[in-house]
Design a protein around this motif. Structure first.
Motif: not given
Length: 218
Positions: A17-21, A59-72, A75-84
């Protein structure tokens, strides 16, 4: 028949997956209007105060674009997107996170406790989950079938944007490569011309005086 341990299987899938990204070279890049527009459309479509396009990088979730979210990033383990992305072919929808303790620990939204989450995995052509297009709210809610379909459509458009971005980047790389080859060929031609001129001069001039020798006079 040998069985691959589940932890090893996960590590192999994650490496793929990382090699694809990585070839998209999108993580840690600046804002881009097309991605911002998709996030705004997602929030408007679903009537939520928060929406984001996020990529899972190691090990991180990085936002390319966001609304209503403060953090750029998170941590992947603390994100729902990491679970999705654990189920890349499915859209994760949780109407009330308080009723899902398995998800509840993975939630941060604008400094508040999210209650609603919907995330569509963003896939590479090979089917690897690169990230997620998601929407969220601080109150429990649900979305209609039409809204869910619209969110999935926006996710497909995001995937098309990613492929276009990768294609343009590859074309720029090939163009730079061709230009470098052309420069080397021009340098080689100029070097050959200088060598030719030097040999011609040496053949027609006296080495001591620099005057034309007999060959030069003839």
């Amino acid at each position: 028949m040998s069985v691959v341990p589940s932890s090893l299987s996960f590590d192999l899938r994650e490496a793929e997956r990382q090699a694809a990204l990585d070839p998209y070279a999108i993580v840690d890049t600046g804002p881009e209007q097309p991605f911002d527009d998709i996030v705004r459309l997602a929030a408007t479509l679903c009537g939520t105060p928060a929406a984001a396009i996020a990529f899972i990088d190691h090990d991180r979730l990085w936002f390319k674009a966001r609304i209503g979210i403060d953090q750029p990033q998170l941590d992947r383990s603390q994100s729902l997107c990491g679970h999705a992305i654990d189920a890349p072919q499915e859209t994760l929808v949780v109407d009330d996170l308080d009723l899902r303790p398995d998800y509840a620990r993975r939630r941060r939204l604008h400094g508040l406790r999210p209650r609603f989450y919907a995330g569509v995995p963003l896939l590479s052509p090979e089917g690897h989950a690169l990230g997620v297009l998601s929407v969220g709210d601080t109150t429990p809610r649900s979305i209609s079938a039409q809204q869910l379909e619209g969110l999935q459509l926006l996710a497909r458009q995001t995937e098309h944007l990613l492929e276009l971005r990768r294609y343009l980047r590859e074309q720029a790389r090939l163009l730079a490569q061709r230009e470098a080859v052309a420069r080397r060929a021009e340098d080689a031609r100029n070097d050959l011309q200088r060598r030719h001129d030097d040999l011609q001069y040496a053949a027609t001039h006296d080495a001591l005086t620099g005057l034309l020798n007999r060959t030069g006079l003839d």
